[in-house]
Design an enzyme around this catalytic site. Structure first.
Site, PDB file in Angstrom:
ATOM      1  N   PHE A 111       0.804  -1.236   0.000  1.00  0.00           N
ATOM      2  CA  PHE A 111       0.000   0.000   0.000  1.00  0.00           C
ATOM      3  C   PHE A 111       0.829   1.275   0.000  1.00  0.00           C
ATOM      4  O   PHE A 111       0.333   2.340  -0.361  1.00  0.00           O
ATOM      5  CB  PHE A 111      -0.999  -0.024   1.162  1.00  0.00           C
ATOM      6  CG  PHE A 111      -0.623   0.815   2.340  1.00  0.00           C
ATOM      7  CD1 PHE A 111       0.230   0.331   3.322  1.00  0.00           C
ATOM      8  CD2 PHE A 111      -1.115   2.097   2.470  1.00  0.00           C
ATOM      9  CE1 PHE A 111       0.582   1.107   4.408  1.00  0.00           C
ATOM     10  CE2 PHE A 111      -0.775   2.891   3.558  1.00  0.00           C
ATOM     11  CZ  PHE A 111       0.075   2.393   4.520  1.00  0.00           C
ATOM     12  N   LYS A 112       2.102   1.165   0.366  1.00  0.00           N
ATOM     13  CA  LYS A 112       2.947   2.363   0.370  1.00  0.00           C
ATOM     14  C   LYS A 112       3.006   3.015  -1.019  1.00  0.00           C
ATOM     15  O   LYS A 112       3.257   4.211  -1.134  1.00  0.00           O
ATOM     16  CB  LYS A 112       4.364   2.023   0.821  1.00  0.00           C
ATOM     17  CG  LYS A 112       4.490   1.303   2.158  1.00  0.00           C
ATOM     18  CD  LYS A 112       4.205   2.211   3.327  1.00  0.00           C
ATOM     19  CE  LYS A 112       4.635   1.613   4.666  1.00  0.00           C
ATOM     20  NZ  LYS A 112       3.886   0.398   5.043  1.00  0.00           N
ATOM     21  N   ASP A 113       2.790   2.216  -2.063  1.00  0.00           N
ATOM     22  CA  ASP A 113       2.791   2.779  -3.418  1.00  0.00           C
ATOM     23  C   ASP A 113       1.699   3.830  -3.601  1.00  0.00           C
ATOM     24  O   ASP A 113       1.836   4.726  -4.436  1.00  0.00           O
ATOM     25  CB  ASP A 113       2.547   1.682  -4.468  1.00  0.00           C
ATOM     26  CG  ASP A 113       3.727   0.723  -4.596  1.00  0.00           C
ATOM     27  OD1 ASP A 113       4.874   1.169  -4.431  1.00  0.00           O
ATOM     28  OD2 ASP A 113       3.473  -0.464  -4.860  1.00  0.00           O
TER      29      ASP A 113
END
Ligand SMILES: *Cc1c(COP(=O)(O)O)cnc(C)c1O
Length: 495
Positions: A111-113
């Protein structure tokens, strides 16, 4: 109207959004927070037909008020493009009576993307707006996912360099390979002989080091942060909660205004804080359910009002949540303290000195929007297996922590509102833990043969991000002790 940002530890000085993004951390060690959380200025009904990019604009324009429409749309379009393997960017998948908001369709399948594909563009735009002439040096500490996502986001972005520190034995094999094979002439990665908190504290100390900042400036550099303390990370994360609710409406899964619960597998408290901001913008969310693994410092905090990091640090199968100091909690503390920066500062100083603090009863009452739970290692694994056997859906370990907490919350509270679970990583990223959870016959197998097995049992194609690292060359081998981080940075920058 211009929205300004203040430090959680000093309310005198105000900065614009672009200044806050450029600086990362306030000079007093506090975190930048908006003076107030803006309300959405369009209806849910209008949002329900919008694409991810359109939703992103509607949300982010309210926070980044010193960006022009053109600048912001340009950042959004550069970030949320074919780097994602689905046009929806963040698909909402219904599995039985629960909705999984899949936040792992970007370049590094976690999810960091969602935030790190836009941060470099927000940052270079901010630099331009503030006539900053120095090269931006991004320093980041990672428990695995941030590092790679930040490197992928910043690689070869003009006017930036990035140095990432990760705990040598604290990340998965796939995570480590993803980082040490990262291309880009402005990218460096260092394995430290310590844990994530050591890495994070080391990076924070460098940001607060006035002497070091002077030395850097002399050489034409300035530090900034891609860690989730940067407001440029937090704001893009609000978007997908707004988008998820709009999709529920569009699919007739909820009535307009019907309240839902959101469950977030939590480490540094950035993702769940974004959900809280979404609620305060007007999205009908009832409870924000904070899910922890065995490092359940946040669960204990919500139960007791005491935050206490003095405990054993446990290495779990959900390493991106192996955190004892949840930096973004400071922003929530500030809000429940009635935006009192003196009070916030005193608590954070206590945390630094003693490793713990206790909030007042008044503050605790203002945490009523939150619930908390945790899953131990056995429960996390058993839940992956149970959901797979029942539905065929394979989830990663972090998502499983949230999925388990969601189920136990429902059973205990009898609260049967619809639940959205933030699904934070692809099962491919944590393939070993996922496959052995499903069947212990995989225990001796190597991680790479398991990728193929996973493809077979899940019937979900192996993501591009995995295919790439299978034969990529290792480009980074630097390691250092915890107390040598500063010297290592100087060495890399040749100062
Ligand atoms: C970073 C991360 C988390 C924790 O998110 P926070 O915003 O730090 O609370 C959970 N799951 C995965 C896969 C992550 O990468």
């Amino acid at each position: 109207m211009n929205l300004h940002y203040k430090s959680t530890r000093n309310s005198d000085r105000k900065v614009t959004a672009s200044e806050a993004i450029l600086k990362g951390l306030a000079p007093d060690g506090g975190l930048f927070v908006p003076e107030e959380i803006p309300k959405l200025d369009i209806s849910l009904d209008e949002l329900k037909d919008m694409t991810y990019q359109q939703t992103a604009y509607e949300v982010m324009k309210l926070f980044l008020t010193d960006f022009t429409e053109e600048e912001l749309k340009d950042c959004i379009n550069k970030a949320y493009d074919s780097k994602f393997d689905t046009e929806e960017i963040a698909p909402l998948v219904k599995i039985k009576d629960t909705y999984y908001l899949e936040l792992f369709h970007g370049a590094t399948i976690a999810f960091k993307d969602m935030a790190l594909s836009i941060l470099p563009h927000l940052m270079t735009t901010s630099a331009r707006k503030n006539q900053a002439d120095k090269e931006i040096v991004i320093l980041a500490a990672t428990s695995g996912d941030t590092g790679k996502a930040a490197m992928a986001g910043f690689a070869d972005v003009e006017g930036t360099r990035i140095i990432v520190f990760y705990p040598k034995n604290g990340v998965s094999k796939v995570q480590e390979l993803q980082m040490v094979t990262q291309k880009g002439k402005n990218v460096d990665v260092v394995a430290i002989h310590g844990n994530f908190d050591n890495a994070q504290s080391g990076v924070k100390a460098m940001f607060e080091d006035v002497e070091l900042a002077k030395e850097l400036a002399g050489k034409g550099y300035q530090f900034s942060s891609a860690n989730s303390i940067n407001i440029g990370r937090l704001v893009p994360q609000i978007v997908y909660y707004v988008y998820a609710y709009a999709k529920l409406l569009a699919n007739d899964e909820v009535q307009d205004g019907e309240k839902i619960n959101v469950v977030v597998p939590t480490g540094n408290f950035g993702n769940i804080l974004a959900a809280y901001y979404a609620k305060n913008m007007g999205i009908p969310i009832e409870k924000l359910i904070c899910a922890s693994n065995e490092n359940k410092v946040l669960f204990d905090f919500f139960e007791s009002g005491t935050y206490d990091k003095n405990r054993e640090f446990v290495l779990t199968t959900s390493p991106s949540m192996d955190i004892l100091i949840s930096s973004n909690l400071e922003r929530l503390i500030y809000l429940v303290a009635g935006q009192d920066s003196e009070k916030t500062k005193a608590l954070m100083e206590e945390l630094k000195a003693d490793g713990s603090y206790t909030i007042t009863e008044d503050m605790k009452e203002r945490l009523a929007d939150f619930a908390a739970g945790y899953a131990d290692e056995k429960e996390t694994a058993a839940n992956i297996k149970a959901v797979y056997e029942e539905t065929g859906y394979v989830m990663d370990t972090h998502t499983s922590v949230a999925s388990y907490v969601c189920r136990s919350y429902r059973e205990e509270s009898k609260d049967d509102k619809k639940c959205v679970i933030a699904s934070t990583a692809s099962p491919y990223k944590f393939v070993k833990s996922v496959m052995t959870a499903i069947d212990d016959k995989y225990e001796g197998a190597d991680e790479f043969s398991l990728l193929k097995e996973l493809q077979e049992i899940s019937r979900v194609d192996m993501p591009q991000a995995i295919q790439e690292i299978l034969d990529a060359k290792v480009l980074h081998t630097l390691e250092c002790d915890v107390d040598m981080m500063k010297d290592t940075v100087k060495g890399i920058l040749k100062i």
